[in-house]
Motif scaffolding. Structure first.
Motif, PDB file in Angstrom:
ATOM      1  N   ARG A 229     -28.366 -81.164 -37.340  1.00 35.22           N
ATOM      2  CA  ARG A 229     -28.177 -81.497 -38.762  1.00 35.22           C
ATOM      3  C   ARG A 229     -29.157 -82.596 -39.166  1.00 35.22           C
ATOM      4  O   ARG A 229     -29.201 -83.672 -38.560  1.00 35.22           O
ATOM      5  CB  ARG A 229     -26.742 -81.933 -39.007  1.00 35.22           C
ATOM      6  N   ILE A 230     -29.948 -82.316 -40.189  1.00 36.71           N
ATOM      7  CA  ILE A 230     -30.948 -83.246 -40.689  1.00 36.71           C
ATOM      8  C   ILE A 230     -30.555 -83.671 -42.102  1.00 36.71           C
ATOM      9  O   ILE A 230     -30.413 -82.826 -42.992  1.00 36.71           O
ATOM     10  CB  ILE A 230     -32.364 -82.619 -40.706  1.00 36.71           C
ATOM     11  N   ARG A 231     -30.386 -84.957 -42.300  1.00 34.72           N
ATOM     12  CA  ARG A 231     -30.057 -85.491 -43.617  1.00 34.72           C
ATOM     13  C   ARG A 231     -31.337 -85.747 -44.403  1.00 34.72           C
ATOM     14  O   ARG A 231     -32.315 -86.251 -43.869  1.00 34.72           O
ATOM     15  CB  ARG A 231     -29.265 -86.795 -43.481  1.00 34.72           C
ATOM     16  N   LYS A 232     -31.312 -85.398 -45.687  1.00 38.61           N
ATOM     17  CA  LYS A 232     -32.431 -85.623 -46.592  1.00 38.61           C
ATOM     18  C   LYS A 232     -33.758 -85.108 -46.018  1.00 38.61           C
ATOM     19  O   LYS A 232     -34.737 -85.848 -45.901  1.00 38.61           O
ATOM     20  CB  LYS A 232     -32.555 -87.114 -46.927  1.00 38.61           C
ATOM     21  N   PRO A 233     -33.812 -83.843 -45.638  1.00 39.77           N
ATOM     22  CA  PRO A 233     -35.072 -83.311 -45.087  1.00 39.77           C
ATOM     23  C   PRO A 233     -36.129 -83.168 -46.183  1.00 39.77           C
ATOM     24  O   PRO A 233     -35.819 -82.862 -47.342  1.00 39.77           O
ATOM     25  CB  PRO A 233     -34.655 -81.948 -44.535  1.00 39.77           C
ATOM     26  N   GLU A 234     -37.359 -83.377 -45.807  1.00 39.59           N
ATOM     27  CA  GLU A 234     -38.474 -83.213 -46.729  1.00 39.59           C
ATOM     28  C   GLU A 234     -39.129 -81.867 -46.454  1.00 39.59           C
ATOM     29  O   GLU A 234     -39.588 -81.601 -45.341  1.00 39.59           O
ATOM     30  CB  GLU A 234     -39.461 -84.365 -46.570  1.00 39.59           C
ATOM     31  N   ILE A 235     -39.174 -81.031 -47.497  1.00 36.05           N
ATOM     32  CA  ILE A 235     -39.639 -79.653 -47.363  1.00 36.05           C
ATOM     33  C   ILE A 235     -40.824 -79.425 -48.290  1.00 36.05           C
ATOM     34  O   ILE A 235     -40.738 -79.667 -49.501  1.00 36.05           O
ATOM     35  CB  ILE A 235     -38.522 -78.644 -47.692  1.00 36.05           C
ATOM     36  N   GLY A 236     -41.935 -78.953 -47.716  1.00 42.21           N
ATOM     37  CA  GLY A 236     -43.103 -78.613 -48.509  1.00 42.21           C
ATOM     38  C   GLY A 236     -43.002 -77.188 -49.037  1.00 42.21           C
ATOM     39  O   GLY A 236     -42.450 -76.297 -48.371  1.00 42.21           O
ATOM     40  N   LEU A 237     -43.528 -76.941 -50.225  1.00 44.09           N
ATOM     41  CA  LEU A 237     -43.475 -75.640 -50.869  1.00 44.09           C
ATOM     42  C   LEU A 237     -44.820 -74.926 -50.724  1.00 44.09           C
ATOM     43  O   LEU A 237     -45.876 -75.518 -50.976  1.00 44.09           O
ATOM     44  CB  LEU A 237     -43.128 -75.785 -52.356  1.00 44.09           C
ATOM     45  N   LYS A 238     -44.744 -73.661 -50.319  1.00 41.53           N
ATOM     46  CA  LYS A 238     -45.963 -72.859 -50.152  1.00 41.53           C
ATOM     47  C   LYS A 238     -45.866 -71.590 -50.985  1.00 41.53           C
ATOM     48  O   LYS A 238     -44.827 -70.907 -50.956  1.00 41.53           O
ATOM     49  CB  LYS A 238     -46.178 -72.490 -48.683  1.00 41.53           C
ATOM     50  N   ASP A 239     -46.900 -71.282 -51.705  1.00 42.41           N
ATOM     51  CA  ASP A 239     -46.962 -70.037 -52.468  1.00 42.41           C
ATOM     52  C   ASP A 239     -47.336 -68.885 -51.539  1.00 42.41           C
ATOM     53  O   ASP A 239     -48.224 -69.011 -50.690  1.00 42.41           O
ATOM     54  CB  ASP A 239     -48.004 -70.147 -53.592  1.00 42.41           C
ATOM     55  N   GLY A 240     -46.664 -67.751 -51.711  1.00 43.28           N
ATOM     56  CA  GLY A 240     -46.962 -66.592 -50.888  1.00 43.28           C
ATOM     57  C   GLY A 240     -46.198 -66.583 -49.580  1.00 43.28           C
ATOM     58  O   GLY A 240     -45.339 -67.419 -49.317  1.00 43.28           O
ATOM     59  N   CYS A 241     -46.565 -65.609 -48.748  1.00 39.08           N
ATOM     60  CA  CYS A 241     -45.856 -65.384 -47.484  1.00 39.08           C
ATOM     61  C   CYS A 241     -46.311 -66.383 -46.426  1.00 39.08           C
ATOM     62  O   CYS A 241     -47.500 -66.669 -46.289  1.00 39.08           O
ATOM     63  CB  CYS A 241     -46.112 -63.954 -47.002  1.00 39.08           C
ATOM     64  N   ILE A 242     -45.363 -66.915 -45.677  1.00 32.32           N
ATOM     65  CA  ILE A 242     -45.684 -67.861 -44.605  1.00 32.32           C
ATOM     66  C   ILE A 242     -46.163 -67.126 -43.357  1.00 32.32           C
ATOM     67  O   ILE A 242     -47.194 -67.462 -42.780  1.00 32.32           O
ATOM     68  CB  ILE A 242     -44.454 -68.734 -44.272  1.00 32.32           C
ATOM     69  N   MET A 243     -45.406 -66.108 -42.933  1.00 34.47           N
ATOM     70  CA  MET A 243     -45.764 -65.340 -41.739  1.00 34.47           C
ATOM     71  C   MET A 243     -45.391 -63.882 -41.959  1.00 34.47           C
ATOM     72  O   MET A 243     -44.360 -63.572 -42.546  1.00 34.47           O
ATOM     73  CB  MET A 243     -45.028 -65.876 -40.497  1.00 34.47           C
TER      74      MET A 243
END
Length: 257
Positions: A229-243
């Motif tokens: 469990r991770i509190r306040k995670p920082e998530i980057g946004l990417k356009d399009g498919c990752i994999m």
């Protein structure tokens, strides 16, 4: 030669095998574990199996129905996979574990020749314990997992990949940053979220780029039979498919793997 068949013993043995296989498949495939659902589905599977075995006129028809209908249905009910590929992966793990569990139980039966239901129960519990330890150590599918993102009391479940090569960190506070496909975020979340922060990052080609980062309320990572469990995670946004392969919507930072 005359054989006697005991439905209660048949139910107990197959119930233990099915429940063990489903639980272990959840562990090695890094799925969320719902013990109540797995035990209920296992009991339902054996309950359906018994009348099929008794009343179907053909042994071949029984085998076809069990392996092409019953087992895939049980797997789908136990895990609720998001697609055909995920269902096939889970079903394959279940079958491998069923074969292994059946082999171990048969080996114990031949060595000790037990006649009591208590020994059958003991073998099932022992088999479950040994295979959990073995499969966790083997870390089969250890890089694929399920992640729950939480925002304003709502949950979003995603297929994630533990990317040891993702070492991206926030340049200001040094916290690890995972990456998610922008399109998977619900519209209601996007409207409620504050304006994303822009951070700099290095691409694979070692060129400088910019990425939008959003802080979520919580992130639950289901990995190797545990919940991180991770509190306040920082998530980057990417356009399009990752994999493309495997089909995932999120890259976890290497610090979480």
């Amino acid at each position: 030669m005359r054989y006697e068949w005991y439905p209660d013993v048949f139910f107990l043995v197959n119930y233990l095998m099915d429940a063990s296989a489903l639980l272990l498949a959840a562990v090695i495939c890094n799925q969320r574990i719902f013990p109540g659902r797995i035990f209920l589905v296992s009991a339902l599977s054996v309950t359906i199996n018994i009348p099929l075995l008794v009343f179907l006129p053909s042994r071949l028809l029984y085998i076809l129905l069990v392996h092409t209908v019953l087992h895939p249905l049980v797997t789908a009910l136990a895990f609720r996979p998001k697609g055909v590929k995920e269902c096939f992966r889970l079903l394959s793990a279940v079958y491998v574990l069923l074969f292994l569990t059946g082999g171990v139980q048969e080996s114990l039966r031949m060595q000790f020749d037990p006649n009591g239901t208590g020994m059958i129960l003991f073998k099932g519990i022992l088999t479950l314990f040994l295979f959990v330890l073995w499969q966790v150590r083997q870390r089969v599918f250890h890089r694929l997992c399920v992640v729950d993102l939480w925002f304003c009391g709502q949950r979003l479940s995603l297929n994630a990949y533990c990317d040891s090569g993702n070492l991206l960190r926030h340049p200001g506070n040094g916290r690890p940053v995972s990456i998610i496909e922008r399109d998977v975020l619900p519209e209601v979340w996007i409207r409620q979220m504050p304006s994303p922060e822009i951070i700099s990052c290095q691409t694979v080609s070692d060129t400088k780029a910019w990425m939008e980062v959003i802080v979520f309320d919580q992130m639950d990572i289901y990995l190797r039979g545990r919940v991180k469990r991770i509190r306040k995670p920082e998530i980057g946004l990417k356009d399009g498919c990752i994999m493309q392969t495997p089909d995932v919507q999120m890259l976890l930072n290497g610090a979480f793997c």
